[in-house]
Write a protein that holds these residues in place. Structure first.
Motif, PDB file in Angstrom:
ATOM      1  N   LYS A   2     -11.533  -1.015   2.823  1.00 30.35           N
ATOM      2  CA  LYS A   2     -10.763  -0.389   3.907  1.00 30.35           C
ATOM      3  C   LYS A   2     -11.704   0.365   4.825  1.00 30.35           C
ATOM      4  O   LYS A   2     -12.734   0.852   4.366  1.00 30.35           O
ATOM      5  CB  LYS A   2      -9.726   0.579   3.326  1.00 30.35           C
ATOM      6  N   THR A  20      -9.370  -2.120  -0.713  1.00 32.66           N
ATOM      7  CA  THR A  20      -9.758  -0.982  -1.528  1.00 32.66           C
ATOM      8  C   THR A  20     -10.697  -0.069  -0.768  1.00 32.66           C
ATOM      9  O   THR A  20     -11.366  -0.486   0.174  1.00 32.66           O
ATOM     10  CB  THR A  20     -10.432  -1.462  -2.835  1.00 32.66           C
ATOM     11  N   THR A  21     -10.745   1.173  -1.198  1.00 33.19           N
ATOM     12  CA  THR A  21     -11.757   2.107  -0.703  1.00 33.19           C
ATOM     13  C   THR A  21     -12.856   2.255  -1.743  1.00 33.19           C
ATOM     14  O   THR A  21     -13.843   2.916  -1.515  1.00 33.19           O
ATOM     15  CB  THR A  21     -11.142   3.503  -0.426  1.00 33.19           C
ATOM     16  N   ASP A  23       0.855  -1.190   0.000  1.00 32.00           N
ATOM     17  CA  ASP A  23       0.000   0.000   0.000  1.00 32.00           C
ATOM     18  C   ASP A  23       0.887   1.234   0.000  1.00 32.00           C
ATOM     19  O   ASP A  23       1.904   1.263   0.694  1.00 32.00           O
ATOM     20  CB  ASP A  23      -0.893  -0.007   1.248  1.00 32.00           C
ATOM     21  N   ASP A  57      -3.236  -3.205  -1.894  1.00 34.34           N
ATOM     22  CA  ASP A  57      -4.019  -2.029  -2.273  1.00 34.34           C
ATOM     23  C   ASP A  57      -4.264  -2.052  -3.778  1.00 34.34           C
ATOM     24  O   ASP A  57      -3.430  -2.527  -4.552  1.00 34.34           O
ATOM     25  CB  ASP A  57      -3.246  -0.761  -1.888  1.00 34.34           C
ATOM     26  N   THR A  79      -2.040   3.962   6.498  1.00 31.90           N
ATOM     27  CA  THR A  79      -2.716   2.674   6.375  1.00 31.90           C
ATOM     28  C   THR A  79      -1.768   1.543   6.754  1.00 31.90           C
ATOM     29  O   THR A  79      -2.144   0.623   7.494  1.00 31.90           O
ATOM     30  CB  THR A  79      -3.250   2.472   4.941  1.00 31.90           C
TER      31      THR A  79
END
Length: 141
Positions: free
Chosen positions: A119, A97-98, A11, A65, A16
């Protein structure tokens, strides 16, 4: 000894990575944690840590990520899948992932991953990964 010998966090976000490392340490589920800021750094770490198949620092779990500079999660997986089998550890790959974008979710469907999580990584999500992919629950701390 923890449930997982080594986990690789891939990431580009330092916060994070810090929080995920703290969670893994707090839950005591991984003996070692490696951190890469992008897919290329992850490939370099694998080359260094997985030369010996039974190396305790060869990751059994990737938390990957999706969107990173230099080499994103999708590009990493393409290169990882093309490497000779002897260079690739037997690993569980979880995409973090967001994004809830349907196109991103659809693109993940065809990837050589074991699943994806939204996330942030939490105790419950990590317990789910341990139960589903390693057949055990994390210690209750």
């Amino acid at each position: 000894m923890a449930a997982i010998s080594c986990t690789l966090l891939i990431d580009d976000d330092d916060t994070t990575n810090y929080l995920n490392q703290a969670l893994l340490r707090r839950m005591a589920v991984s003996d070692a944690v490696l951190v890469a800021g992008n897919g290329q750094e992850a490939l370099d770490l694998l080359l260094a840590h997985c030369e010996q198949p039974a190396s305790p620092t060869c990751p059994a779990l990737f938390l990957l990520d999706m969107k990173m500079p230099k080499m994103n999660g999708f590009e990493f997986l393409q290169v990882f899948a093309q490497r000779p089998q002897r260079q690739n550890p037997s690993v569980v790959i979880i995409m973090l992932t967001t994004s809830l974008n349907p196109k991103d979710v659809e693109q993940m469907q065809g990837l050589p991953i074991h699943g994806y999580l939204i996330k942030p990584l939490t105790r419950d999500k990590l317990n789910y990964v341990l139960q589903q992919h390693f057949g055990l629950a994390a210690p209750a701390n």
